[in-house]
Design a protein around this motif. Structure first.
Motif, PDB file in Angstrom:
ATOM      1  N   LEU A 197      35.129  32.677  55.987  1.00 21.82           N
ATOM      2  CA  LEU A 197      34.494  33.786  55.260  1.00 21.82           C
ATOM      3  C   LEU A 197      35.524  34.856  54.910  1.00 21.82           C
ATOM      4  N   SER A 198      36.413  35.086  55.857  1.00 23.20           N
ATOM      5  CA  SER A 198      37.446  36.098  55.641  1.00 23.20           C
ATOM      6  C   SER A 198      38.347  35.723  54.461  1.00 23.20           C
ATOM      7  N   GLN A 199      38.677  34.428  54.368  1.00 24.60           N
ATOM      8  CA  GLN A 199      39.510  33.967  53.248  1.00 24.60           C
ATOM      9  C   GLN A 199      38.794  34.135  51.917  1.00 24.60           C
ATOM     10  N   LEU A 200      37.484  33.935  51.951  1.00 27.65           N
ATOM     11  CA  LEU A 200      36.691  34.035  50.717  1.00 27.65           C
ATOM     12  C   LEU A 200      36.694  35.452  50.151  1.00 27.65           C
ATOM     13  N   ILE A 201      36.685  36.416  51.045  1.00 27.08           N
ATOM     14  CA  ILE A 201      36.609  37.809  50.565  1.00 27.08           C
ATOM     15  C   ILE A 201      37.950  38.525  50.728  1.00 27.08           C
ATOM     16  N   GLN A 202      38.959  37.984  50.106  1.00 22.01           N
ATOM     17  CA  GLN A 202      40.293  38.567  50.243  1.00 22.01           C
ATOM     18  C   GLN A 202      40.392  39.965  49.644  1.00 22.01           C
ATOM     19  N   THR A 203      39.748  40.143  48.517  1.00 24.17           N
ATOM     20  CA  THR A 203      39.907  41.421  47.823  1.00 24.17           C
ATOM     21  C   THR A 203      38.808  42.389  48.205  1.00 24.17           C
ATOM     22  N   ARG A 204      39.153  43.622  48.255  1.00 24.26           N
ATOM     23  CA  ARG A 204      38.167  44.649  48.576  1.00 24.26           C
ATOM     24  C   ARG A 204      37.288  44.899  47.346  1.00 24.26           C
ATOM     25  N   PRO A 205      35.982  45.023  47.512  1.00 24.11           N
ATOM     26  CA  PRO A 205      35.154  45.314  46.346  1.00 24.11           C
ATOM     27  C   PRO A 205      35.476  46.685  45.772  1.00 24.11           C
ATOM     28  N   ALA A 206      35.361  46.793  44.465  1.00 27.47           N
ATOM     29  CA  ALA A 206      35.649  48.076  43.822  1.00 27.47           C
ATOM     30  C   ALA A 206      34.672  49.134  44.324  1.00 27.47           C
ATOM     31  N   PRO A 207      35.168  50.317  44.696  1.00 36.23           N
ATOM     32  CA  PRO A 207      34.249  51.345  45.184  1.00 36.23           C
ATOM     33  C   PRO A 207      33.309  51.822  44.080  1.00 36.23           C
ATOM     34  N   LYS A 225      27.334  24.621  48.315  1.00 37.05           N
ATOM     35  CA  LYS A 225      28.558  25.308  48.752  1.00 37.05           C
ATOM     36  C   LYS A 225      28.971  26.361  47.715  1.00 37.05           C
ATOM     37  N   ASP A 226      28.950  25.963  46.441  1.00 34.02           N
ATOM     38  CA  ASP A 226      29.320  26.907  45.370  1.00 34.02           C
ATOM     39  C   ASP A 226      28.398  28.115  45.372  1.00 34.02           C
ATOM     40  N   MET A 227      27.100  27.842  45.533  1.00 30.99           N
ATOM     41  CA  MET A 227      26.139  28.946  45.505  1.00 30.99           C
ATOM     42  C   MET A 227      26.318  29.856  46.716  1.00 30.99           C
ATOM     43  N   PHE A 228      26.608  29.265  47.877  1.00 29.61           N
ATOM     44  CA  PHE A 228      26.846  30.069  49.075  1.00 29.61           C
ATOM     45  C   PHE A 228      28.016  31.026  48.826  1.00 29.61           C
ATOM     46  N   GLN A 229      29.095  30.486  48.247  1.00 27.77           N
ATOM     47  CA  GLN A 229      30.267  31.323  47.962  1.00 27.77           C
ATOM     48  C   GLN A 229      29.918  32.432  46.976  1.00 27.77           C
ATOM     49  N   GLU A 230      29.182  32.067  45.940  1.00 29.18           N
ATOM     50  CA  GLU A 230      28.808  33.041  44.918  1.00 29.18           C
ATOM     51  C   GLU A 230      27.960  34.172  45.527  1.00 29.18           C
ATOM     52  N   ILE A 231      27.020  33.786  46.390  1.00 31.92           N
ATOM     53  CA  ILE A 231      26.161  34.802  47.013  1.00 31.92           C
ATOM     54  C   ILE A 231      26.979  35.718  47.921  1.00 31.92           C
ATOM     55  N   VAL A 232      27.873  35.114  48.721  1.00 27.80           N
ATOM     56  CA  VAL A 232      28.688  35.938  49.628  1.00 27.80           C
ATOM     57  C   VAL A 232      29.550  36.920  48.817  1.00 27.80           C
ATOM     58  N   LEU A 233      30.093  36.447  47.702  1.00 26.97           N
ATOM     59  CA  LEU A 233      30.921  37.337  46.868  1.00 26.97           C
ATOM     60  C   LEU A 233      30.079  38.463  46.250  1.00 26.97           C
ATOM     61  N   GLN A 234      28.868  38.124  45.832  1.00 25.65           N
ATOM     62  CA  GLN A 234      27.980  39.166  45.286  1.00 25.65           C
ATOM     63  C   GLN A 234      27.619  40.189  46.364  1.00 25.65           C
ATOM     64  N   LEU A 235      27.379  39.681  47.573  1.00 24.30           N
ATOM     65  CA  LEU A 235      27.054  40.596  48.685  1.00 24.30           C
ATOM     66  C   LEU A 235      28.244  41.499  48.992  1.00 24.30           C
TER      67      LEU A 235
END
Lengths: 171, 65
Positions: B28-38, A36-46
């Motif tokens: 997924l939407s909650q996970l990416i709350q912040t916009r990535p820096a351009p 789960k942690d890795m999935f989150q980390e990957i999604v954030l990197q993407l």
């Protein structure tokens, strides 16, 4: 407005392609919390690199490239970390309760065999099974084509041996 | 062994893992709350510019300037 559309576009992409990320997390991490942690980390990197993704490559290729980089970085960090931290009994109990994926027998045998390969070989066989060409695999993993070809031959032999010990027969 | 024979099993593995781990769009939407820096224009040009400067430097020192 632009933010919403960028976010929507990204969510559409991840919702449809998250299967790829979960399959990788499942291969590299046996504990469900780690997966789960890795999935989150990957999604954030993407998400971080999404603005610079301009469809130069296939969406799945881009996802695999970033996901594998993130996983390898995490594995390198874990290997560098000292392993002398004592664990309590509670941790073991939690681990046992949340570790395994529920898979059918045939799938479990394949999973068990691939799990025994090295980290790099896991990535190579995953990309091969996803029908990437040797050149594409070499490009994603920054290896030479010859290296990929040699490794695939070795993986084939290893998998054959591992699957045969589990009773599988392949032509 | 033909590795291609494993492809249906691999597809089955992916489906089963996804069924157990799938995230909804709202999660997924909650996970990416912040916009990535351009990525700014000069950040994109950093590496080519570095290569160019190193090339100039190397040409300079090898030609005796």
């Amino acid at each position: 407005m632009a933010k919403v559309s960028l976010q929507e576009e990204f969510l559409r992409l991840i919702t449809t392609q998250q299967k790829l990320i979960h399959s990788l997390c499942g291969l590299y991490f046996s504990q469900s919390e780690d997966r789960k942690d890795m999935f989150q980390e990957i999604v954030l990197q993407l998400w971080k690199s999404f603005p610079s993704f301009k469809n130069q490559s296939k969406e799945s290729t881009w996802i695999y490239r970033i996901a594998l980089n993130t996983i390898f970085t995490k594995l390198r960090k874990d290997k560098a970390r000292p392993k002398n931290e004592p664990y309590s009994d509670d941790v073991y109990q939690i681990s046992e309760a949340t570790s395994s994926l529920e898979l059918t027998q045939a799938t479990q045998e394949l999973y068990g065999a691939i799990e025994q390969l090295s980290d790099l070989d896991k990535a190579i066989i995953t990309l091969y099974l996803e029908e990437y060409s040797y050149d594409e695999i070499a490009s994603i993993l920054t290896l030479s084509r010859t290296n990929v070809s040699t490794r695939i031959n070795r993986i084939k032999v290893k998998l054959e041996r591992l699957l045969k010990t589990n009773g599988h027969e392949f032509r | 062994m033909n590795l291609d024979e494993l492809k249906p099993l691999w597809e089955s593995y992916k489906t089963q893992v996804n069924d157990q781990s799938e995230w909804s769009a709202s999660e997924l939407s909650q996970l990416i709350q912040t916009r990535p820096a351009p990525v700014l224009w000069y950040q994109r040009a950093q590496r080519p510019l570095l290569h160019f400067c190193v090339s100039c430097f190397l040409m300079g020192i090898t030609s005796g300037c």
